[in-house]
Design a protein around this motif. Structure first.
Motif, PDB file in Angstrom:
ATOM      1  N   LEU A 103      -4.860  12.742  -5.424  1.00  0.00           N
ATOM      2  CA  LEU A 103      -3.756  13.277  -4.618  1.00  0.00           C
ATOM      3  C   LEU A 103      -2.878  12.211  -3.991  1.00  0.00           C
ATOM      4  CD1 LEU A 103      -5.475  16.306  -2.847  1.00  0.00           C
ATOM      5  CD2 LEU A 103      -4.164  16.273  -4.982  1.00  0.00           C
ATOM      6  N   ILE A 104      -3.412  11.043  -3.705  1.00  0.00           N
ATOM      7  CA  ILE A 104      -2.599  10.033  -3.016  1.00  0.00           C
ATOM      8  C   ILE A 104      -1.955   9.024  -3.955  1.00  0.00           C
ATOM      9  CG2 ILE A 104      -3.955  10.250  -0.909  1.00  0.00           C
ATOM     10  CD1 ILE A 104      -5.120   7.424  -1.626  1.00  0.00           C
ATOM     11  N   SER A 105      -2.321   9.040  -5.224  1.00  0.00           N
ATOM     12  CA  SER A 105      -1.791   8.050  -6.165  1.00  0.00           C
ATOM     13  C   SER A 105      -0.300   8.254  -6.412  1.00  0.00           C
ATOM     14  CB  SER A 105      -2.537   8.147  -7.496  1.00  0.00           C
ATOM     15  OG  SER A 105      -1.919   7.311  -8.460  1.00  0.00           O
ATOM     16  N   LYS A 106       0.436   7.147  -6.399  1.00  0.00           N
ATOM     17  CA  LYS A 106       1.869   7.251  -6.682  1.00  0.00           C
ATOM     18  C   LYS A 106       2.117   7.648  -8.130  1.00  0.00           C
ATOM     19  CE  LYS A 106       2.171   2.234  -6.902  1.00  0.00           C
ATOM     20  NZ  LYS A 106       2.757   1.071  -6.255  1.00  0.00           N
ATOM     21  N   ALA A 123       0.805  -1.219   0.000  1.00  0.00           N
ATOM     22  CA  ALA A 123       0.000   0.000   0.000  1.00  0.00           C
ATOM     23  C   ALA A 123       0.840   1.273   0.000  1.00  0.00           C
ATOM     24  CB  ALA A 123      -0.910   0.007   1.235  1.00  0.00           C
ATOM     25  N   PHE A 124       2.162   1.182   0.193  1.00  0.00           N
ATOM     26  CA  PHE A 124       2.985   2.388   0.280  1.00  0.00           C
ATOM     27  C   PHE A 124       2.790   3.247  -0.954  1.00  0.00           C
ATOM     28  CE2 PHE A 124       6.084   4.962   2.163  1.00  0.00           C
ATOM     29  CZ  PHE A 124       6.860   5.485   1.153  1.00  0.00           C
ATOM     30  N   GLY A 125       2.565   4.521  -0.746  1.00  0.00           N
ATOM     31  CA  GLY A 125       2.321   5.425  -1.857  1.00  0.00           C
ATOM     32  C   GLY A 125       0.837   5.559  -2.151  1.00  0.00           C
ATOM     33  N   GLN A 126       0.029   4.665  -1.655  1.00  0.00           N
ATOM     34  CA  GLN A 126      -1.404   4.737  -1.860  1.00  0.00           C
ATOM     35  C   GLN A 126      -2.127   4.997  -0.538  1.00  0.00           C
ATOM     36  OE1 GLN A 126      -2.471   4.939  -4.783  1.00  0.00           O
ATOM     37  NE2 GLN A 126      -1.431   3.562  -6.149  1.00  0.00           N
ATOM     38  N   PHE A 127      -1.402   5.021   0.551  1.00  0.00           N
ATOM     39  CA  PHE A 127      -1.995   5.298   1.860  1.00  0.00           C
ATOM     40  C   PHE A 127      -2.696   6.650   1.812  1.00  0.00           C
ATOM     41  CE2 PHE A 127      -1.289   7.671   5.836  1.00  0.00           C
ATOM     42  CZ  PHE A 127      -2.157   6.973   6.646  1.00  0.00           C
ATOM     43  N   ASN A 128      -3.915   6.699   2.309  1.00  0.00           N
ATOM     44  CA  ASN A 128      -4.680   7.947   2.313  1.00  0.00           C
ATOM     45  C   ASN A 128      -4.560   8.627   3.669  1.00  0.00           C
ATOM     46  OD1 ASN A 128      -6.483  10.031   2.181  1.00  0.00           O
ATOM     47  ND2 ASN A 128      -8.136   8.826   1.306  1.00  0.00           N
ATOM     48  N   PRO A 129      -3.718   9.647   3.776  1.00  0.00           N
ATOM     49  CA  PRO A 129      -3.541  10.323   5.062  1.00  0.00           C
ATOM     50  C   PRO A 129      -4.777  11.110   5.497  1.00  0.00           C
ATOM     51  CG  PRO A 129      -2.413  11.524   3.337  1.00  0.00           C
ATOM     52  CD  PRO A 129      -2.911  10.245   2.720  1.00  0.00           C
ATOM     53  N   LYS A 141      -3.787  16.910 -15.541  1.00  0.00           N
ATOM     54  CA  LYS A 141      -5.035  16.862 -16.321  1.00  0.00           C
ATOM     55  C   LYS A 141      -6.218  16.495 -15.435  1.00  0.00           C
ATOM     56  CE  LYS A 141      -2.864  15.749 -20.688  1.00  0.00           C
ATOM     57  NZ  LYS A 141      -2.520  14.704 -21.651  1.00  0.00           N
ATOM     58  N   LYS A 142      -6.013  15.545 -14.537  1.00  0.00           N
ATOM     59  CA  LYS A 142      -7.098  15.124 -13.651  1.00  0.00           C
ATOM     60  C   LYS A 142      -7.524  16.255 -12.713  1.00  0.00           C
ATOM     61  CE  LYS A 142      -6.316  10.152 -13.642  1.00  0.00           C
ATOM     62  NZ  LYS A 142      -5.999   8.966 -12.813  1.00  0.00           N
ATOM     63  N   ILE A 143      -6.545  16.963 -12.140  1.00  0.00           N
ATOM     64  CA  ILE A 143      -6.876  18.078 -11.234  1.00  0.00           C
ATOM     65  C   ILE A 143      -7.551  19.199 -12.018  1.00  0.00           C
ATOM     66  CG2 ILE A 143      -5.917  19.875  -9.734  1.00  0.00           C
ATOM     67  CD1 ILE A 143      -3.706  17.765  -8.997  1.00  0.00           C
ATOM     68  N   TYR A 144      -7.032  19.499 -13.185  1.00  0.00           N
ATOM     69  CA  TYR A 144      -7.609  20.523 -14.058  1.00  0.00           C
ATOM     70  C   TYR A 144      -9.076  20.188 -14.365  1.00  0.00           C
ATOM     71  CZ  TYR A 144      -7.988  23.594 -18.171  1.00  0.00           C
ATOM     72  OH  TYR A 144      -8.364  24.558 -19.076  1.00  0.00           O
ATOM     73  N   ASN A 145      -9.325  18.955 -14.785  1.00  0.00           N
ATOM     74  CA  ASN A 145     -10.693  18.530 -15.108  1.00  0.00           C
ATOM     75  C   ASN A 145     -11.585  18.506 -13.869  1.00  0.00           C
ATOM     76  OD1 ASN A 145     -10.275  18.308 -17.876  1.00  0.00           O
ATOM     77  ND2 ASN A 145      -9.518  16.206 -17.689  1.00  0.00           N
ATOM     78  N   TYR A 146     -11.014  18.129 -12.731  1.00  0.00           N
ATOM     79  CA  TYR A 146     -11.769  18.134 -11.477  1.00  0.00           C
ATOM     80  C   TYR A 146     -12.234  19.553 -11.149  1.00  0.00           C
ATOM     81  CZ  TYR A 146     -12.946  17.354  -6.574  1.00  0.00           C
ATOM     82  OH  TYR A 146     -13.609  17.286  -5.381  1.00  0.00           O
ATOM     83  N   CYS A 147     -11.333  20.508 -11.280  1.00  0.00           N
ATOM     84  CA  CYS A 147     -11.694  21.903 -11.017  1.00  0.00           C
ATOM     85  C   CYS A 147     -12.837  22.346 -11.934  1.00  0.00           C
ATOM     86  CB  CYS A 147     -10.487  22.821 -11.200  1.00  0.00           C
ATOM     87  SG  CYS A 147      -9.248  22.655  -9.897  1.00  0.00           S
ATOM     88  N   LYS A 148     -12.748  21.994 -13.201  1.00  0.00           N
ATOM     89  CA  LYS A 148     -13.810  22.336 -14.154  1.00  0.00           C
ATOM     90  C   LYS A 148     -15.133  21.670 -13.766  1.00  0.00           C
ATOM     91  CE  LYS A 148     -12.900  22.347 -18.572  1.00  0.00           C
ATOM     92  NZ  LYS A 148     -12.373  21.999 -19.910  1.00  0.00           N
TER      93      LYS A 148
END
Length: 171
Positions: free
Chosen positions: A73-76, A16-22, A147-154
């Motif tokens: 945000l948490i994806s490696k 799970a390292f790198g995928q842990f959701n803090p 691209k994902k963050i940009y599209n999320y904002c839209k």
């Protein structure tokens, strides 16, 4: 059986390292996203405390919208690029519990990174090597994450400060 349990205890964190959701450890009852003028490195929590006039728009996120953003945000796969030094965020997310701030994320796509109240392990997985003796975390967003963050904002209606993704980071 005891050895099998011990094996699971060792392997699960490694996988799970790198995928842990803090953000899962936060105790919150509401998440609000803000579109704001964060020039000069203005973090969303400071904007809310001292410069509310810089907030252009806000929206209370649904559980599904919150999970979607956290997944990005948490994806490696969301990191591994360089960053710029400006940090003028225009997108902030605040986790609240009984109207008190318990977690924040400020994001700047122009300089390609975020500042989060919670440590995101995936930001430290990849390194940029300068020499045999020096390297530093490649904490900048990947092309896919940008691209994902940009599209999320839209998707949530935050377009006032969005500029087309045409930098060398997107080619």
């Amino acid at each position: 059986m005891k050895n099998l349990i011990s094996l699971y205890i060792l392997i699960i964190p490694i996988l799970a390292f790198g995928q842990f959701n803090p953000f899962e450890k936060l105790d919150y009852d509401k998440v609000i996203a803000y579109e704001y003028q964060g020039e000069g490195g203005l973090l969303i929590e400071n904007c809310l405390n001292k410069k509310k006039e810089k907030i252009y728009k806000k929206i209370t996120l649904t559980e599904k919208q919150t999970e979607k953003l956290e997944t990005i945000l948490i994806s490696k796969k969301s990191y591994g690029n360089t960053t710029m030094s400006c940090f003028d965020p225009h997108f902030g997310v605040v986790y609240y519990l009984k109207e008190k701030i318990v977690g924040t994320v400020s994001i700047c796509l122009e300089c390609n990174y975020l500042i989060s109240s919670e440590k995101i392990p995936a930001t430290e997985l990849k390194m940029i090597k300068i020499s045999d003796d020096y390297s530093y975390p490649a904490k900048g967003f990947s092309k896919i994450a940008r691209k994902k963050i940009y599209n999320y904002c839209k998707e949530i209606g935050f377009i006032k400060y969005l500029k087309p993704l045409t930098s060398y980071l997107d080619e």
